[in-house]
Design a protein around this motif. Structure first.
Motif, PDB file in Angstrom:
ATOM      1  N   GLU A  85       9.861  56.788  20.994  1.00 51.13           N
ATOM      2  CA  GLU A  85      11.259  57.192  21.156  1.00 51.13           C
ATOM      3  C   GLU A  85      12.167  56.204  20.428  1.00 51.13           C
ATOM      4  O   GLU A  85      12.095  54.987  20.628  1.00 51.13           O
ATOM      5  N   VAL A  86      13.055  56.741  19.553  1.00 54.27           N
ATOM      6  CA  VAL A  86      13.963  55.898  18.777  1.00 54.27           C
ATOM      7  C   VAL A  86      15.243  55.664  19.571  1.00 54.27           C
ATOM      8  O   VAL A  86      15.838  56.608  20.112  1.00 54.27           O
ATOM      9  N   LEU A  87      15.661  54.417  19.638  1.00 54.16           N
ATOM     10  CA  LEU A  87      16.855  54.056  20.406  1.00 54.16           C
ATOM     11  C   LEU A  87      18.121  54.370  19.609  1.00 54.16           C
ATOM     12  O   LEU A  87      18.177  54.136  18.389  1.00 54.16           O
ATOM     13  N   GLU A  88      19.115  54.888  20.307  1.00 52.45           N
ATOM     14  CA  GLU A  88      20.369  55.276  19.672  1.00 52.45           C
ATOM     15  C   GLU A  88      21.547  54.549  20.316  1.00 52.45           C
ATOM     16  O   GLU A  88      21.428  54.039  21.441  1.00 52.45           O
ATOM     17  N   PRO A  89      22.694  54.468  19.618  1.00 52.66           N
ATOM     18  CA  PRO A  89      23.858  53.772  20.173  1.00 52.66           C
ATOM     19  C   PRO A  89      24.272  54.344  21.528  1.00 52.66           C
ATOM     20  O   PRO A  89      24.181  55.565  21.752  1.00 52.66           O
ATOM     21  N   THR A  90      24.692  53.479  22.410  1.00 50.18           N
ATOM     22  CA  THR A  90      25.206  53.816  23.759  1.00 50.18           C
ATOM     23  C   THR A  90      24.144  54.410  24.678  1.00 50.18           C
ATOM     24  O   THR A  90      24.487  54.964  25.725  1.00 50.18           O
ATOM     25  N   ASP A  91      22.853  54.326  24.309  1.00 48.60           N
ATOM     26  CA  ASP A  91      21.807  54.767  25.242  1.00 48.60           C
ATOM     27  C   ASP A  91      21.876  53.953  26.531  1.00 48.60           C
ATOM     28  O   ASP A  91      22.132  52.750  26.512  1.00 48.60           O
ATOM     29  N   ARG A  92      21.655  54.643  27.652  1.00 46.09           N
ATOM     30  CA  ARG A  92      21.501  53.955  28.929  1.00 46.09           C
ATOM     31  C   ARG A  92      20.018  53.868  29.229  1.00 46.09           C
ATOM     32  O   ARG A  92      19.326  54.889  29.314  1.00 46.09           O
ATOM     33  N   LEU A  93      19.516  52.665  29.391  1.00 48.22           N
ATOM     34  CA  LEU A  93      18.086  52.431  29.626  1.00 48.22           C
ATOM     35  C   LEU A  93      17.897  52.012  31.081  1.00 48.22           C
ATOM     36  O   LEU A  93      18.470  51.008  31.518  1.00 48.22           O
ATOM     37  N   LEU A  94      17.114  52.794  31.818  1.00 52.16           N
ATOM     38  CA  LEU A  94      16.868  52.504  33.224  1.00 52.16           C
ATOM     39  C   LEU A  94      15.467  51.928  33.387  1.00 52.16           C
ATOM     40  O   LEU A  94      14.478  52.561  33.003  1.00 52.16           O
ATOM     41  N   PHE A  95      15.425  50.719  33.943  1.00 50.03           N
ATOM     42  CA  PHE A  95      14.167  50.021  34.182  1.00 50.03           C
ATOM     43  C   PHE A  95      13.836  50.033  35.663  1.00 50.03           C
ATOM     44  O   PHE A  95      14.722  50.054  36.522  1.00 50.03           O
ATOM     45  N   SER A  96      12.541  49.989  35.950  1.00 48.08           N
ATOM     46  CA  SER A  96      12.079  49.890  37.339  1.00 48.08           C
ATOM     47  C   SER A  96      11.119  48.712  37.424  1.00 48.08           C
ATOM     48  O   SER A  96      10.292  48.513  36.533  1.00 48.08           O
ATOM     49  N   GLY A  97      11.245  47.929  38.515  1.00 43.63           N
ATOM     50  CA  GLY A  97      10.307  46.822  38.665  1.00 43.63           C
ATOM     51  C   GLY A  97      10.826  45.692  39.517  1.00 43.63           C
ATOM     52  O   GLY A  97      11.683  45.877  40.389  1.00 43.63           O
ATOM     53  N   ASP A  98      10.316  44.512  39.230  1.00 46.60           N
ATOM     54  CA  ASP A  98      10.587  43.308  40.013  1.00 46.60           C
ATOM     55  C   ASP A  98      11.921  42.714  39.597  1.00 46.60           C
ATOM     56  O   ASP A  98      12.098  42.292  38.454  1.00 46.60           O
ATOM     57  N   ILE A  99      12.853  42.632  40.537  1.00 48.54           N
ATOM     58  CA  ILE A  99      14.191  42.141  40.221  1.00 48.54           C
ATOM     59  C   ILE A  99      14.162  40.684  39.765  1.00 48.54           C
ATOM     60  O   ILE A  99      15.026  40.241  39.005  1.00 48.54           O
ATOM     61  N   ASN A 100      13.166  39.930  40.199  1.00 52.63           N
ATOM     62  CA  ASN A 100      13.085  38.520  39.807  1.00 52.63           C
ATOM     63  C   ASN A 100      12.778  38.347  38.316  1.00 52.63           C
ATOM     64  O   ASN A 100      12.907  37.244  37.785  1.00 52.63           O
ATOM     65  N   GLN A 101      12.352  39.442  37.675  1.00 49.40           N
ATOM     66  CA  GLN A 101      12.046  39.381  36.251  1.00 49.40           C
ATOM     67  C   GLN A 101      13.199  39.902  35.386  1.00 49.40           C
ATOM     68  O   GLN A 101      13.037  40.115  34.190  1.00 49.40           O
ATOM     69  N   VAL A 102      14.365  40.078  35.979  1.00 50.90           N
ATOM     70  CA  VAL A 102      15.494  40.679  35.268  1.00 50.90           C
ATOM     71  C   VAL A 102      15.954  39.821  34.103  1.00 50.90           C
ATOM     72  O   VAL A 102      16.519  40.334  33.127  1.00 50.90           O
ATOM     73  N   SER A 103      15.718  38.507  34.158  1.00 51.66           N
ATOM     74  CA  SER A 103      16.189  37.624  33.084  1.00 51.66           C
ATOM     75  C   SER A 103      15.511  37.934  31.752  1.00 51.66           C
ATOM     76  O   SER A 103      16.022  37.546  30.693  1.00 51.66           O
ATOM     77  N   GLN A 104      14.392  38.639  31.767  1.00 50.07           N
ATOM     78  CA  GLN A 104      13.740  39.027  30.510  1.00 50.07           C
ATOM     79  C   GLN A 104      14.658  39.878  29.644  1.00 50.07           C
ATOM     80  O   GLN A 104      14.613  39.821  28.420  1.00 50.07           O
ATOM     81  N   LEU A 105      15.494  40.684  30.281  1.00 55.38           N
ATOM     82  CA  LEU A 105      16.345  41.618  29.548  1.00 55.38           C
ATOM     83  C   LEU A 105      17.419  40.899  28.749  1.00 55.38           C
ATOM     84  O   LEU A 105      17.967  41.445  27.784  1.00 55.38           O
TER      85      LEU A 105
END
Length: 576
Positions: A252-272
């Motif tokens: 999937e090619v990313l486009e401007p203003t895409d909203r990306l929803l992640f699921s997982g461990d909140i303690n790993q949020v700093s990766q983003l």
């Protein structure tokens, strides 16, 4: 009278641990308080108990392991277990976990490996998760630092004799036990239930992000952008021009203003934060991710039935929600447009006035503060791994004591920022400190009042060449039963003074009996509640209690027979 009171304290401690086995620290603390109150131990005994060098080694080791968890070392282990066939997956899992658990924190190893096991589409997680926990227990029998139980017994041994175990004291017995018990684990693994989709992804937090117009990720595929290789975070949905794309393919090619929803461990949020132009959606204002707080929305809260966008969350609470979780339900759509329900979990970035707001307690149950996990890289990662390996090797060959090596390593880790004050506050093992310190103090009380001598007399356990073996086996079996009823650490702390006193009273070399207690306290296979990694896989694999009992009984029996046989072979019952 003193003896009667001390016996009551000891027996009451065992009964309380059976009843309240999840609160071992409180039980041991109460036993210590009564013992000290009645004057059965002196102030010097108390100080010696809680500053025991073996106990301090245990605390320092647990803190040093935090830095290792922040490196890529344990993550590297996850790449070693994936395979298409069950026998090969099982073998890789066992070898990786046993070697990792021999030197690293068992809980960290198991928690890291659970995720790739659950995400293997070829093999049901329920076929591998119990073997994972069992392998971690086996690995802990190889070295002094393999489990906290080993180090607890080491602490009490130092208190008694002034000397502890050698680093590889357990290795000979451990290798025999692993070789024999692994065969039985492989056999019982085929009897484990084949539970499909043994995953709890609906329990993960949903994190809403958006691509900024200037992001360098635009025009790249999800694979090229590196969004497929995050630790404990998964891209589950893309919202593009009010259209939802799910599941998200690597192409999937990313486009401007895409909203990306992640699921997982909140303690790993700093990766983003490492991805250019990828911003966590909070609200219209900027926030600093220094302090995270986890809350639950109370029934009757005025925000129930509303969305974060409409409720003016930031102005009301001086906080911004960055993630949401709803037990039993998979959430979809933008975070700000979800209708809130009572019982929803929120992770908040809080301002200075958050705790001062009177409406916070009315609307939320505050669970805890969270700290986004910061990974080490570059020279800091090299220092954490190299320093830990160097400390272990140096202590193993006798170049310096483990206490000295860990003390120097911890100072270096803190001075260089590899360990922070938050790491220390969050991971300092207060409970283990209380359990071990109180247990050592309790053993002083048993000795000072002469209770141990009387208990041995009551049990008629005068050792000789005819009944020494039976007494050793009895101590082992009693420790195993306590381990399954309470916890492995509590069982070891309770049984050590009895085993040591029985051995010395009979004129036997105590090491045989001490090793029996140590290995017996590590025989945690039958109950999911007797050992932390068992409980972790019990929940992750959606097992029933009967699954653990059926698998654990033959494994526990094999482990016990092979451990006793190896202990007696390498450490014969010798009269001093």
């Amino acid at each position: 009278m003193d003896v009667i009171i001390m016996v009551l304290v000891f027996v009451s401690t065992i009964l309380a641990l059976v009843k309240f086995n999840q609160h071992a620290a409180a039980v041991f603390s109460a036993a210590f308080s009564v013992t000290f109150l009645f004057g059965f131990i002196s102030e010097q005994d108390v100080v010696a108990s809680f500053t025991n060098s073996g106990l301090l080694v245990l605390i320092m080791l647990l803190l040093a392991s935090v830095a290792i968890e922040k490196t890529s070392l344990i993550i590297w282990l996850t790449g070693k277990i994936s395979s298409k066939t069950y026998p090969l997956s099982w073998l890789k899992l066992m070898v990786t976990t046993i070697l990792g658990s021999a030197f690293l924190n068992n809980t960290a190893v198991v928690s890291t490996l659970i995720r790739p096991i659950r995400n293997n589409p070829k093999i049901a997680a329920s076929r591998l998760l119990i073997p994972l926990s069992y392998a971690a227990i086996l690995g802990g029998t190889l070295t002094l630092i393999g489990t906290s139980t080993n180090l607890i017994v080491n602490s009490m041994l130092i208190d008694e004799t002034g000397e502890g175990f050698r680093f590889f004291e357990f290795t000979k017995v451990g290798l025999v036990v692993i070789a024999i018990t692994s065969v039985v684990i492989f056999i019982v693994s085929y009897k484990l239930p084949d539970i499909k989709n043994a995953s709890h992804k609906i329990q993960d937090y949903m994190i809403d992000t958006k691509l900024l117009a200037e992001s360098s990720l635009i025009g790249k595929t999800v694979e090229e952008a590196g969004l497929r290789h995050l630790q404990s975070l998964f891209l589950v949905e893309i919202i593009r021009n009010n259209r939802t794309i799910s599941p998200v393919t690597p192409k999937e090619v990313l486009e401007p203003t895409d909203r990306l929803l992640f699921s997982g461990d909140i303690n790993q949020v700093s990766q983003l934060d490492h991805f250019d132009g990828l911003s966590i959606v909070v609200d219209a204002t900027e926030v600093e991710f220094e302090n995270l707080t986890e809350v639950v929305i109370r029934p009757g809260s005025h925000i129930v039935g509303q969305t974060l966008k409409k409720v003016e969350f930031r102005s009301k609470f001086d906080a911004a929600a960055i993630a949401i979780k709803r037990d039993g339900e998979s959430l979809r759509g933008k975070l700000g447009e979800l209708t809130l329900k009572a019982g929803d979990f929120l992770v908040l970035v809080t301002g200075k006035d958050f705790n001062k707001r009177h409406n916070v307690k009315k609307n939320f149950i505050t669970l805890s503060g969270l700290q986004p996990e910061q990974k080490l890289s570059g020279w800091r990662e090299f220092l954490a791994i190299g320093g830990f390996v160097g400390t272990i090797l140096g202590a193993a060959i006798g170049a310096f004591s483990l206490f000295k090596g860990l003390a120097i390593l911890l100072v270096l880790l803190m001075a260089t920022g590899c360990l922070t004050s938050n790491d220390i506050k969050q991971r300092l093992a207060y409970n283990i400190w209380l359990i071990v310190g109180s247990a050592i103090a309790l053993s002083h009380g048993l000795q000072n009042t002469g209770t141990l001598d009387i208990l041995i007399g009551w049990l008629n356990l005068s050792l000789n060449s005819e009944n020494g073996l039976y007494v050793l086996i009895s101590i082992y079996i009693l420790t195993v039963l306590l381990t399954e009823l309470v916890t492995n650490n509590a069982a070891a702390a309770l049984m050590f003074p009895l085993a040591y006193s029985i051995a010395t009273a009979g004129g036997y070399e105590p090491m045989t009996f001490i090793l029996a207690v140590t290995f017996a306290a590590n025989t945690s296979f039958i109950s999911p509640y007797s050992y932390q990694t068992n409980l972790m896989v019990f929940n992750a694999g959606q097992y029933r209690l009967l699954n653990f009992i059926k698998a654990g009984l033959p494994v526990s029996l094999t482990f016990s027979i092979s451990a006793l046989a190896a202990i007696i072979y390498f450490y014969p019952l010798t009269v001093l």
